[in-house]
Write a protein that holds these residues in place. Structure first.
Motif, PDB file in Angstrom:
ATOM      1  N   GLU A 570      38.420  35.378  49.594  1.00  0.00           N
ATOM      2  CA  GLU A 570      39.856  35.170  49.761  1.00  0.00           C
ATOM      3  C   GLU A 570      40.605  35.734  48.559  1.00  0.00           C
ATOM      4  OE1 GLU A 570      43.123  31.547  50.169  1.00  0.00           O
ATOM      5  OE2 GLU A 570      41.138  31.323  51.081  1.00  0.00           O
ATOM      6  N   THR A 571      40.076  35.490  47.371  1.00  0.00           N
ATOM      7  CA  THR A 571      40.704  36.062  46.183  1.00  0.00           C
ATOM      8  C   THR A 571      40.674  37.583  46.237  1.00  0.00           C
ATOM      9  OG1 THR A 571      40.064  34.127  44.870  1.00  0.00           O
ATOM     10  CG2 THR A 571      40.623  36.130  43.662  1.00  0.00           C
ATOM     11  N   ASP A 572      39.583  38.151  46.734  1.00  0.00           N
ATOM     12  CA  ASP A 572      39.507  39.612  46.877  1.00  0.00           C
ATOM     13  C   ASP A 572      40.564  40.125  47.850  1.00  0.00           C
ATOM     14  OD1 ASP A 572      37.390  39.670  45.134  1.00  0.00           O
ATOM     15  OD2 ASP A 572      35.850  39.809  46.683  1.00  0.00           O
ATOM     16  N   ILE A 573      40.777  39.406  48.959  1.00  0.00           N
ATOM     17  CA  ILE A 573      41.783  39.820  49.944  1.00  0.00           C
ATOM     18  C   ILE A 573      43.175  39.780  49.325  1.00  0.00           C
ATOM     19  CG2 ILE A 573      42.897  39.140  52.102  1.00  0.00           C
ATOM     20  CD1 ILE A 573      40.138  38.141  53.056  1.00  0.00           C
ATOM     21  N   VAL A 574      43.466  38.709  48.592  1.00  0.00           N
ATOM     22  CA  VAL A 574      44.780  38.585  47.947  1.00  0.00           C
ATOM     23  C   VAL A 574      44.965  39.687  46.906  1.00  0.00           C
ATOM     24  CG1 VAL A 574      46.207  37.118  46.480  1.00  0.00           C
ATOM     25  CG2 VAL A 574      44.953  36.114  48.397  1.00  0.00           C
ATOM     26  N   LEU A 575      43.929  39.943  46.115  1.00  0.00           N
ATOM     27  CA  LEU A 575      44.015  41.002  45.102  1.00  0.00           C
ATOM     28  C   LEU A 575      44.277  42.356  45.741  1.00  0.00           C
ATOM     29  CD1 LEU A 575      41.162  39.982  42.640  1.00  0.00           C
ATOM     30  CD2 LEU A 575      43.548  40.361  42.018  1.00  0.00           C
ATOM     31  N   ALA A 576      43.609  42.651  46.852  1.00  0.00           N
ATOM     32  CA  ALA A 576      43.824  43.932  47.533  1.00  0.00           C
ATOM     33  C   ALA A 576      45.272  44.046  48.003  1.00  0.00           C
ATOM     34  CB  ALA A 576      42.860  44.064  48.713  1.00  0.00           C
TER      35      ALA A 576
END
Length: 616
Positions: A570-576
């Motif tokens: 989820e953090t990766d999705i937000v960062l992207a």
């Protein structure tokens, strides 16, 4: 990602049209046509546009051409015949000879009966085509071997600089192949099918006669397709797909689903969630599972089991992706292959003991001084092990698994790695350490490893890069590939940890991205978790939407390494999302920085292979 504030719209704001949306991942949604609405328990009636257009309400224009040959590039049209039908009734006909501008070949004249003298004085295609396009406006084009007829019409439109309309096209040859077996007819020629279905007109290679015969063939084919669930225009688009009848009959599960972005869940007979997916158009995506475009065998198996489809409408694509991830984590659907078990992700970390070593963990630990240096997470233990091996190859940190006392025993003996000069041997008294063992204090070795993991990875990049180059020069390509994989795994895990750390430590970040249709997409992120999202219209006050989104955002407690605030993905999705062009930071409580010389440097705008090939 550029920082800045949201620009005020020039028109007076009418308030935030879209309030902040608090994410609730387990919220159910509407099922298909004729089923109860899962939110209210009341019967659900989908809109007409969601049901599709029944075939008896569709206007078909059945067209047939006669030409001087088989190629639209070199040949011309000699006759156009078209019949307009609706609800089984003929509502119009069009027929005309066309002067192709060239002599009609003798064998064509013998086949069709159209001679050069007959087309002399007939209108040219430039005069006929606009009339035909007007006749066919808003209808579905039908032809027997449609690619042939449509290719000639399109070629003529191109030469005339006319835009070709987007009429749907149906080929009766393809439909016949779907429902007429070889036992019934030796082939699927128009004359053969007309005889099989006892058409009122016998085709004779003249355009209008053939078009009339094709009308009878079309109606007969539609009658055969109806028991297969092909009763609407939207079904006809996939009627020739080799889809099992039991799968096609479940197409009604897509009725009533939202046309916009969202998450969909296929639900089994015991109300278990079988599969979770996301799409920018939920209805269209779910319909695709009942066509030949879905070629995955497991998905066909899943559709056969499914009894309903639930949907969670979302304001934005980002919200849909996050909801999908949370639902997969919550339900662990058996037909989803990713993100089901965040607890199975792996990390490479230093241990918390007197003489730390590197280890692969499924759960991070922390000390009173804060989190322990780590890289990851990795999707598999194998990837984590490759990253660990990359660090072992470049740092003389101990590799034994024994928990060492602070003061080594006088009887302790050095290990093989110490004899090879690959370990500082903290397990033995200083006076008994081999001469080949590194003389660097072990605390300094651990500090170097920590710096490599959390900051500058150049030690690993340079060492493994030289190793790859030497092995390649010696034509030991398999060994070189293994070293490359270790380097890639380490850089990927290090970059992931370095990117996520500042966002995970940030109490609140509010950002906005302009929408294509105007207005803004607002997100509120707390400790790496998407806490709220909202959409602001082009004439609304964006600041009011921001205040609403923040007020309605989920409360997120500061995470600890052993209990992160959300799934790492989820953090990766937000960062992207934050890194997409046009994103602006509205407010942030903690600085968002990554090491200038960090792992990201080696993964941006180039591949690891290119990086290591340039290592000196």
């Amino acid at each position: 990602m550029s920082s800045g504030t949201l620009a005020q719209e020039p028109r007076p704001a009418s308030g935030a049209r879209a309030a902040g949306r608090r994410l609730v991942a387990s919220a159910p949604a509407a099922a298909g046509h004729g089923t109860p609405d899962h939110r209210s328990g009341l019967p659900f009636q989908p809109a007409l546009d969601e049901l599709g257009t029944p075939l008896h309400e569709v206007t078909f224009v059945v067209v047939d051409l006669e030409t001087t040959g088989g190629s639209p590039r070199d040949c011309g049209i000699t006759e156009i015949g078209a019949v307009k039908v609706r609800g089984g009734e003929v509502v119009g006909e069009l027929q005309t000879l066309v002067d192709p501008g060239v002599p009609v070949p003798a064998f064509i004249a013998r086949l069709t009966g159209i001679t050069t003298s007959m087309v002399l004085g007939a209108p040219r295609i430039e005069a006929v085509l606009p009339s035909f396009l007007e006749f066919a406006r808003g209808s579905v084009l039908v032809a027997h071997n449609a690619p042939f007829d449509v290719s000639f019409l399109k070629a003529a439109a191109t030469r005339m600089d006319l835009a070709w309309p987007d009429n749907p096209v149906v080929d009766t040859v393809a439909l016949a192949r779907r429902v007429v077996t070889r036992d019934e007819a030796p082939n699927h020629k128009l004359a053969t099918l007309a005889a099989l279905f006892r058409a009122t007109i016998t085709p004779d290679h003249r355009a209008l006669s053939d078009a009339r015969a094709t009308v009878d063939v079309l109606h007969a084919l539609l009658a055969r397709l109806a028991p297969l669930g092909i009763t609407h225009l939207e079904d006809l688009a996939t009627a020739t797909d080799p889809v099992p009848p039991d799968v096609r009959r479940k197409r009604h599960l897509a009725d009533g689903l939202p046309a916009g972005p969202g998450v969909y869940m296929f639900v089994g007979p015991r109300q278990e969630v079988l599969y979770v997916g996301t799409s920018t158009s939920v209805a269209r995506r779910v319909r695709s599972y009942f066509t030949a475009s879905e070629k995955r065998r497991r998905m066909t198996e899943m559709v056969r089991i499914a009894e309903s489809v639930r949907a969670v409408p979302c304001a934005t694509e980002l919200e849909a992706r996050v909801r999908e991830l949370r639902l997969i984590t919550e339900h662990a659907p058996r037909y989803n292959s990713r993100s089901k078990h965040p607890e199975r992700m792996h990390w490479v970390s230093l241990t918390t003991e007197a003489y730390p070593r590197l280890t692969v963990l499924r759960q991070l630990r922390s000390t009173a001084d804060g989190p322990v240096p780590h890289v990851g997470p990795f999707s598999s233990r194998g990837r984590a092990q490759e990253a660990l091996e990359a660090l072992h190859a470049t740092h003389d940190v101990r590799q034994c698994t024994t928990r060492l006392p602070l003061n080594p025993s006088e009887k302790a003996a050095p290990c093989v790695l110490a004899e090879m000069g690959r370990c500082g041997a903290p397990c033995v008294p200083e006076g008994r350490r081999p001469a080949s063992a590194p003389r660097v204090p072990y605390a300094d070795v651990v500090a170097d490893v920590a710096t490599t993991m959390s900051g500058d990875p150049s030690t690993v990049v340079n060492a493994l890069g030289r190793r790859i180059r030497d092995l390649s020069r010696d034509e030991r390509f398999e060994d070189a590939a293994n070293e490359r994989d270790r380097l890639q795994s380490f850089l990927g895990g290090a970059a992931r940890a370095q990117r996520a750390r500042p966002l995970r430590e940030c109490a609140e970040l509010v950002a906005a991205r302009p929408r294509t249709e105007g207005g803004w997409e607002i997100v509120v992120v707390r400790h790496g978790r998407l806490a709220s999202t909202a959409v602001c219209g082009p004439h609304d006050d964006p600041h009011a939407t921001v205040r609403s989104a923040v007020a309605l955002a989920e409360d997120v407690a500061p995470p600890t390494p052993s209990a992160p605030a959300c799934h790492p993905e989820e953090t990766d999705i937000v960062l992207a999302w934050l890194r997409t062009p046009g994103v602006r930071l509205v407010s942030v409580t903690d600085p968002q920085t990554c090491p200038v010389g960090g792992a990201e440097r080696y993964l941006t705008d180039t591949t690891t292979a290119e990086v290591v090939s340039n290592v000196v």
